[in-house]
Design a protein around this motif. Structure first.
Motif: not given
Length: 642
Positions: A51, A100, A207-208
């Motif tokens: 990240s 995320q 991101d995720e």
């Protein structure tokens, strides 16, 4: 590929200043390229720098973080040294970001339509940086455009509806006026993707984006992202710890450890023939849906390095079974080990063949289930609609509709289903956190559906919960010792003079150093915080432990450790476990039986292996089909030269 790269990162270095004035080297010498329409996966454990690398590309590093070296070139423009106007012209317009956790990324007081409207207005005609006169002229033009946009809100609303439809939100025109809390987790993630696409970026950083989503919604999000890269030519950087997602959606994979790249190459080759021991360890830790029930997940022993300390040699050497003496003193460069794969490993650079396959996974020594300790008969739960401040009413929602189940001592009952199927509501009703509207709950054969205050105290001692987010469920102002001791005091299970000794015993039981009792939750990793939550739940010596998504936000290695801890505790203490998760592979391996929930009902239940291999309900078959496996397309023999 012969086309020039859209993004070229060379020798990226990121540092954070620590409270004592030192430097934490979060990212070290990271280099990679990205071309239009390409999907690049970035994988690794928590703290590996994934990240941080993504945020560095946009110069959005938090706190004291800064780029201390290297370059980030977007079509030749170095973002690492660009001024703020140039970065504002890039953020959103050239590079979009999907965060995320959509619930923290979205403003809860704004409607989804307002979110999209703000993005559309911000990116309207955004230009590149220039001289002060250029910037003044640009502001004038922006002001004129803003006035024109205000006169044409209908056009912006139409574009917002178009974006929501693009990401698959049903009834998009009416959902614009809803707030984020009125959407499911998967729908909120789609809203974030729509906002990132509003500026029509060349690159999308995700991101995720599928971490906390169930298998079917995850499959929908991955399909959506794949369709977008194919139809719009948008390049995608997908940060994830799910190797099944990597195999399913990505062209290339970048493996990070200790803030640096340890392996990169085509997804099919890296996943089928890993050359770095860390990559092999990650793959060995991945739960497989094809593995039978009772198979122990294999974690990577040890812990990641402390990046605030100087690193001598290979960062992975202390955890590597193949490490040699030189690995502890010499930093390995990222070297080509095949025509298409690079690895930062001294032994791998000299090998002419891939790493040997890992040993077969061990079996879990599980107790034989005993007598029924907890059962439910025809549970019902409805959440009634409420009036909003605008006077509109929300509809009632039936979360449980006649749910019945049994749980024996020493047994693990896995519960799976999509978001909104009623899994977490069932957990809270069984734990008496929410009252049931109908049906019965039996504990040790006694009806405890509506217990009095004294009986409720006894029931809650026997039935404890482990929550999904350990950081949110732990009081940040209390030390770990105080957190674990709180149930001892509340239930009176240990005399006051013996609490410290019992706390130390519980911390050792979950694999933590008793010396950690004086520290606060913020000082621990996600996996360690989950262990603290388990220690707290074990403090009153319960008979039933209800685990609500206990590993959904953890990387695969830590996930394997937590699942192994729960199964060992069950064996040693005779616990009955209710294990709720959206990862069917984990549920199969940890459970004796599985119950599948859909729209508040259990649609199928059975022995774990039988249900996964011979599902009967169409919904169960759909869940199994959507679960991604870390199995890439096989590389033809001889296609890669060593």
């Amino acid at each position: 590929m012969t086309t020039p790269p859209l993004l070229e990162v060379q020798g990226l270095e990121v540092e954070f200043t620590t409270p004592d004035g030192g430097a934490l080297h979060a990212v070290r010498d990271v280099s990679f390229t990205l071309r239009r329409g390409e999907t690049l996966a970035v994988v690794g454990e928590s703290g590996s720098g994934k990240s941080t690398t993504a945020l560095a590309l946009l110069r959005m590093l938090p706190g004291t973080g800064r780029i201390s070296g290297g370059s980030v070139r977007l079509d030749g423009q170095d973002l690492a040294t660009a001024d703020e106007p140039a970065l504002r012209a890039v953020r959103g317009a050239r590079i979009g970001m999907v965060f995320q956790d959509p619930m923290t990324a979205l403003n809860p007081v704004l409607t989804v339509g307002r979110h999209l409207d703000e993005v559309l207005r911000a990116h309207d005609g955004r230009a590149a940086s220039g001289t002060r006169r250029d910037r003044a002229a640009r502001r004038d033009r922006a002001a004129r455009r803003d006035r024109a946009a205000r006169r044409d809100r209908a056009a912006r609303r139409a574009r917002a509806v178009e974006l929501l439809r693009l990401v698959g939100i049903p009834d998009a025109e009416h959902r614009l006026d809803d707030h984020p809390h009125q959407f499911s987790g998967g729908q909120r993630q789609r809203v974030l993707i729509a906002m990132a696409l509003a500026g029509e970026p060349d690159i999308l950083l995700a991101d995720e984006p599928t971490t906390a989503l169930d298998a079917t919604v995850q499959d929908q999000i991955l399909t959506l992202l794949g369709d977008l890269t194919r139809t719009t030519g948008t390049a995608l950087v997908l940060i994830t710890h799910n190797m099944g997602v990597v195999a399913r959606a990505c062209d290339r994979v970048l493996v990070m450890y200790g803030g640096t790249v340890v392996e990169d190459g085509p997804t099919a080759e890296v996943l089928s023939r890993p050359r770095h021991p860390y990559t092999a360890g990650l793959l060995a830790a991945v739960p497989r849906l094809s593995a039978p029930s009772g198979t122990r997940l294999t974690g990577i022993p040890g812990t990641p390095p402390d990046l605030s300390l100087p690193l001598a040699g290979c960062a992975f050497a202390s955890r590597c079974a193949l490490a040699e003496d030189r690995c502890h003193t010499t930093t390995p460069p990222l070297t080509a080990v095949t025509e298409t794969v690079r690895a930062a490993c001294l032994p791998a650079a000299e090998r002419t063949e891939p790493l040997p396959p890992p040993p077969p996974p061990a079996r879990i020594d599980r107790p034989v289930p005993g007598a029924v300790v907890l059962s439910a008969e025809g549970l019902h739960k409805t959440y009634k609609g409420r009036k909003t401040f605008k006077g509109r009413g929300s509809r009632s929602f039936t979360a449980l509709d006649g749910v019945s189940l049994t749980l024996a001592a020493g047994e693990t009952l896995g519960i799976v289903g999509e978001s909104g199927s009623g899994k977490s509501t069932l957990a809270r009703v069984l734990a008496h956190a929410h009252p049931a509207d109908g049906g019965r709950i039996l504990l040790d054969g006694r009806d405890v559906t509506r217990p009095g205050r004294t009986e409720l105290h006894a029931v809650r001692r026997r039935v404890q919960m482990v929550f999904q987010d350990p950081y949110a469920s732990l009081n940040p102002r209390m030390t770990v010792g105080e957190i674990v001791a709180e149930p001892l005091r509340a239930f009176g299970t240990v005399a006051p003079g013996e609490r410290a000794e019992r706390v130390a015993e519980l911390l050792r039981l979950v694999g933590l150093d008793p010396a950690a009792a004086g520290r606060h939750p913020r000082s621990f990793s996600g996996g360690q915080r989950q262990r603290i939550g388990i220690a707290r739940a074990l403090a009153p010596e319960p008979a039933v432990l209800i685990c609500d998504e206990p590993v959904s936000a953890l990387d695969v290695s830590v996930q394997a450790q937590i699942v192994g801890l729960l199964t060992d505790l069950q064996r040693d203490l005779g616990l009955a476990l209710v294990f709720i998760a959206h990862d069917l592979a984990v549920v199969r391996q940890v459970s004796h039986r599985i119950a599948v929930m859909h729209e508040g009902r259990i649609v199928e239940t059975g022995a774990a292996d039988e249900l996964c291999e011979h599902p009967r309900d169409p919904y169960t078959r759909a869940l199994l089909a959507a679960a991604p496996e870390p199995v890439p397309v096989r590389v033809p023999a001889g296609a890669v030269s060593a």
